[in-house]
Design an enzyme around this catalytic site. Structure first.
Site, PDB file in Angstrom:
ATOM      1  N   LYS A  78      32.245  36.326  -5.836  1.00  0.00           N
ATOM      2  CA  LYS A  78      30.780  36.216  -5.866  1.00  0.00           C
ATOM      3  C   LYS A  78      30.166  36.590  -7.217  1.00  0.00           C
ATOM      4  CE  LYS A  78      30.116  36.745  -0.970  1.00  0.00           C
ATOM      5  NZ  LYS A  78      29.525  37.453   0.154  1.00  0.00           N
TER       6      LYS A  78
ATOM      7  N   GLY B  28      29.255  42.599  -4.868  1.00  0.00           N
ATOM      8  CA  GLY B  28      28.111  41.698  -4.685  1.00  0.00           C
ATOM      9  C   GLY B  28      27.399  41.923  -3.358  1.00  0.00           C
TER      10      GLY B  28
ATOM     11  N   TYR C  39      33.176  40.757  10.040  1.00  0.00           N
ATOM     12  CA  TYR C  39      33.004  40.203  11.387  1.00  0.00           C
ATOM     13  C   TYR C  39      34.326  39.806  12.022  1.00  0.00           C
ATOM     14  CZ  TYR C  39      33.414  35.944   8.684  1.00  0.00           C
ATOM     15  OH  TYR C  39      33.869  34.982   7.820  1.00  0.00           O
TER      16      TYR C  39
HETATM   17  P1  NAP Z   1      34.190  42.784  -3.140  1.00  0.00           P
HETATM   18  O1  NAP Z   1      33.296  42.533  -4.301  1.00  0.00           O
HETATM   19  O2  NAP Z   1      35.588  42.282  -3.179  1.00  0.00           O
HETATM   20  O3  NAP Z   1      34.268  44.351  -2.800  1.00  0.00           O
HETATM   21  C1  NAP Z   1      33.158  45.158  -2.677  1.00  0.00           C
HETATM   22  C2  NAP Z   1      33.472  46.579  -3.071  1.00  0.00           C
HETATM   23  O4  NAP Z   1      34.243  47.216  -2.071  1.00  0.00           O
HETATM   24  C3  NAP Z   1      34.268  46.748  -4.331  1.00  0.00           C
HETATM   25  O5  NAP Z   1      33.437  46.602  -5.455  1.00  0.00           O
HETATM   26  C4  NAP Z   1      34.815  48.161  -4.164  1.00  0.00           C
HETATM   27  O6  NAP Z   1      33.825  49.118  -4.594  1.00  0.00           O
HETATM   28  C5  NAP Z   1      34.981  48.285  -2.663  1.00  0.00           C
HETATM   29  N1  NAP Z   1      36.370  48.111  -2.213  1.00  0.00           N
HETATM   30  C6  NAP Z   1      37.190  47.054  -2.473  1.00  0.00           C
HETATM   31  N2  NAP Z   1      38.398  47.238  -1.844  1.00  0.00           N
HETATM   32  C7  NAP Z   1      38.301  48.422  -1.192  1.00  0.00           C
HETATM   33  C8  NAP Z   1      39.195  49.176  -0.382  1.00  0.00           C
HETATM   34  N3  NAP Z   1      40.430  48.732  -0.108  1.00  0.00           N
HETATM   35  N4  NAP Z   1      38.782  50.367   0.106  1.00  0.00           N
HETATM   36  C9  NAP Z   1      37.532  50.828  -0.157  1.00  0.00           C
HETATM   37  N5  NAP Z   1      36.636  50.162  -0.922  1.00  0.00           N
HETATM   38  C10 NAP Z   1      37.015  48.977  -1.422  1.00  0.00           C
HETATM   39  O7  NAP Z   1      33.522  42.179  -1.802  1.00  0.00           O
HETATM   40  P2  NAP Z   1      32.027  41.695  -1.477  1.00  0.00           P
HETATM   41  O8  NAP Z   1      31.901  40.266  -1.787  1.00  0.00           O
HETATM   42  O9  NAP Z   1      31.044  42.646  -2.039  1.00  0.00           O
HETATM   43  O10 NAP Z   1      32.088  41.803   0.139  1.00  0.00           O
HETATM   44  C11 NAP Z   1      32.336  43.040   0.776  1.00  0.00           C
HETATM   45  C12 NAP Z   1      32.576  42.835   2.271  1.00  0.00           C
HETATM   46  O11 NAP Z   1      31.401  42.337   2.903  1.00  0.00           O
HETATM   47  C13 NAP Z   1      33.693  41.829   2.598  1.00  0.00           C
HETATM   48  O12 NAP Z   1      34.411  42.298   3.704  1.00  0.00           O
HETATM   49  C14 NAP Z   1      32.935  40.574   2.983  1.00  0.00           C
HETATM   50  O13 NAP Z   1      33.659  39.759   3.891  1.00  0.00           O
HETATM   51  C15 NAP Z   1      31.730  41.200   3.681  1.00  0.00           C
HETATM   52  N6  NAP Z   1      30.582  40.296   3.683  1.00  0.00           N
HETATM   53  C16 NAP Z   1      30.134  39.848   4.890  1.00  0.00           C
HETATM   54  C17 NAP Z   1      29.027  39.002   4.930  1.00  0.00           C
HETATM   55  C18 NAP Z   1      28.522  38.522   6.265  1.00  0.00           C
HETATM   56  O14 NAP Z   1      27.790  37.531   6.292  1.00  0.00           O
HETATM   57  N7  NAP Z   1      28.822  39.187   7.345  1.00  0.00           N
HETATM   58  C19 NAP Z   1      28.402  38.607   3.754  1.00  0.00           C
HETATM   59  C20 NAP Z   1      28.874  39.113   2.535  1.00  0.00           C
HETATM   60  C21 NAP Z   1      29.968  39.948   2.523  1.00  0.00           C
HETATM   61  P3  NAP Z   1      34.269  50.494  -5.315  1.00  0.00           P
HETATM   62  O15 NAP Z   1      35.390  50.114  -6.231  1.00  0.00           O
HETATM   63  O16 NAP Z   1      33.041  50.920  -6.015  1.00  0.00           O
HETATM   64  O17 NAP Z   1      34.706  51.436  -4.229  1.00  0.00           O
END
Ligand code: NAP
Length: 271
Positions: A69, A138, A227
Site C-alpha cells: 500500500k 498504511g 477478517y
Molecule cells: P503492513 O503495512 O504490512 O503492516 C502494518 C504494520 O504492522 C507494520 O508497519 C508493523 O508496524 C506491524 N507489523 C507487521 N508485522 C507484524 C508482526 N508480525 N507483529 C506485530 N506487528 C507487525 O500492513 P497494512 O497494509 O498496514 O495492514 C495491516 C493489517 O490490516 C493487515 O492484516 C490487513 O489485512 C488489515 N487490513 C484490513 C482491512 C479491511 O478492510 N478489513 C483494510 C486494510 C488493512 P511496526 O513495525 O511499527 O510494529
C-alpha cells in the site's frame, strides 16, 4: 459504470490466499448488473505493477493490499487528496487515455480504507475518548486519521517506535509508544484498541501482536482489521476477558463498496 462493456478488476498483493475480495466484488457486480471479473494478482515485487495494464488489456482498476500500500506510491501518476494525506493507496484506476510515467497509461491512486473504517464505526457511539492503534503501516494511518476525525486521542503502538507523521488537518503528529509501555493505567483510560498489524492473519492464526493480554479490561472494544479468520487470537483474548471484539469484515465490505464507487465515478469526474 458509464458503458456496459466487460471489464476486469483485481487485487494486488504478495500472498492472497486469505482474500475475500473476489467473492465481495462478484456480489457487487451482480448487484449492479455489470459484466466484470475480479482476479487475484499475486506479485513478488511491486515493480511488476507497471506491467499489469499490458498483461491485462481489459483491466480497469485494482485494489492493493499487504505489503504494497505504501511501496506502490512511486509508480502512481495521480493521488486523491485522502491517499496523499495518508500516504497509502488501496485502490487504483487505470486511465488508458493518457501517457504516464510507466507507459501508455496512467495509474490513479486512492484510499478507501479510511472511509471504510469510518463507516464500520457507525454502530458505535464514538465521539472523543482514547484509542490505541497497533502497527504503523498504511492501515494504521487510515484508521488513525478516521479516529482523529471522531475527535479521539490516538496513540500508535509499534515494535520499534519512531516519529510518526500523518498529513492531516486534525493533528500533525501522533505519539508512538512501544508495546512495553502499555500498562494498566494507560488501558484504564483507553476506549478502543485496534489491531492494524497483519499478525494473526490466516494462515498464521495462532499469532498476534505482542500485546499484554493479561491487562485486558472488559470496558475496552478490541477491533481487529483482520477478517480471516473471523475470530482472531487478538479477538479471542478479548472475548475471554469479557470485552467486546469485532473483526475487519464490515470494514472490508465498506472499503470494497467505496472502491467500486471510485471506479464508477471517475469517468464522469476525470479532469
Ligand atoms: P503492513 O503495512 O504490512 O503492516 C502494518 C504494520 O504492522 C507494520 O508497519 C508493523 O508496524 C506491524 N507489523 C507487521 N508485522 C507484524 C508482526 N508480525 N507483529 C506485530 N506487528 C507487525 O500492513 P497494512 O497494509 O498496514 O495492514 C495491516 C493489517 O490490516 C493487515 O492484516 C490487513 O489485512 C488489515 N487490513 C484490513 C482491512 C479491511 O478492510 N478489513 C483494510 C486494510 C488493512 P511496526 O513495525 O511499527 O510494529
Amino acid at each position: 459504470m458509464v458503458d456496459s462493456g466487460y471489464r476486469e478488476f483485481g487485487l494486488v498483493g504478495r500472498k492472497l490466499g486469505h482474500s475475500m475480495s473476489p467473492e465481495l466484488f462478484r456480489s457487487i457486480f451482480k448487484k449492479y448488473d455489470v459484466r466484470a471479473a475480479y482476479h487475484l494478482l499475486e506479485m513478488e515485487r511491486i515493480d511488476e505493477v507497471c506491467l499489469l495494464p499490458l498483461r491485462y488489456p481489459l483491466l480497469y482498476g485494482f485494489n492493493v493490499t499487504v505489503p504494497y500500500k505504501e511501496s506502490i506510491l512511486p509508480y502512481l501518476d495521480n493521488l486523491s487528496d485522502v491517499a496523499r494525506e495518508i500516504e497509502a493507496v488501496n485502490t487504483v484506476y487505470i486511465d488508458r487515455t493518457r501517457n504516464g510515467k510507466n507507459g501508455a497509461f496512467q495509474l490513479w491512486g486512492h484510499n478507501t480504507d479510511y472511509s471504510g473504517f469510518l463507516h464500520s464505526l457507525d454502530n458505535f457511539e464514538i465521539n472523543g475518548g482514547k484509542a490505541l492503534v497497533l502497527g504503523s503501516g498504511g492501515a494504521s494511518r487510515a484508521v488513525s486519521k478516521a479516529l482523529l476525525s471522531k475527535k479521539m486521542d490516538v496513540m500508535i503502538v509499534s515494535r520499534t517506535p519512531h516519529p510518526y507523521h500523518i498529513n492531516c488537518n486534525e493533528k500533525s503528529s501522533i505519539p508512538v509508544i512501544s508495546y512495553l509501555q502499555i500498562d494498566k493505567v494507560l488501558l484504564n483510560d483507553t476506549d478502543i484498541v485496534i489491531n492494524a498489524t497483519p499478525a494473526g492473519m490466516w494462515p498464521e492464526v495462532e499469532s498476534g501482536p505482542p500485546f499484554p493480554w493479561h491487562l485486558i479490561d472488559k470496558h475496552i472494544i478490541f477491533y481487529d482489521l483482520i477478517y480471516n479468520p473471523r475470530i482472531t487470537l487478538f479477538m479471542r483474548k478479548a472475548l475471554e476477558q469479557g470485552a467486546t471484539a469485532m473483526n475487519g469484515l464490515r470494514m472490508l465490505e465498506y472499503q470494497a463498496f467505496d472502491a467500486w464507487n471510485f471506479w464508477s465515478a471517475i469517468q464522469t469526474n476525470k479532469p
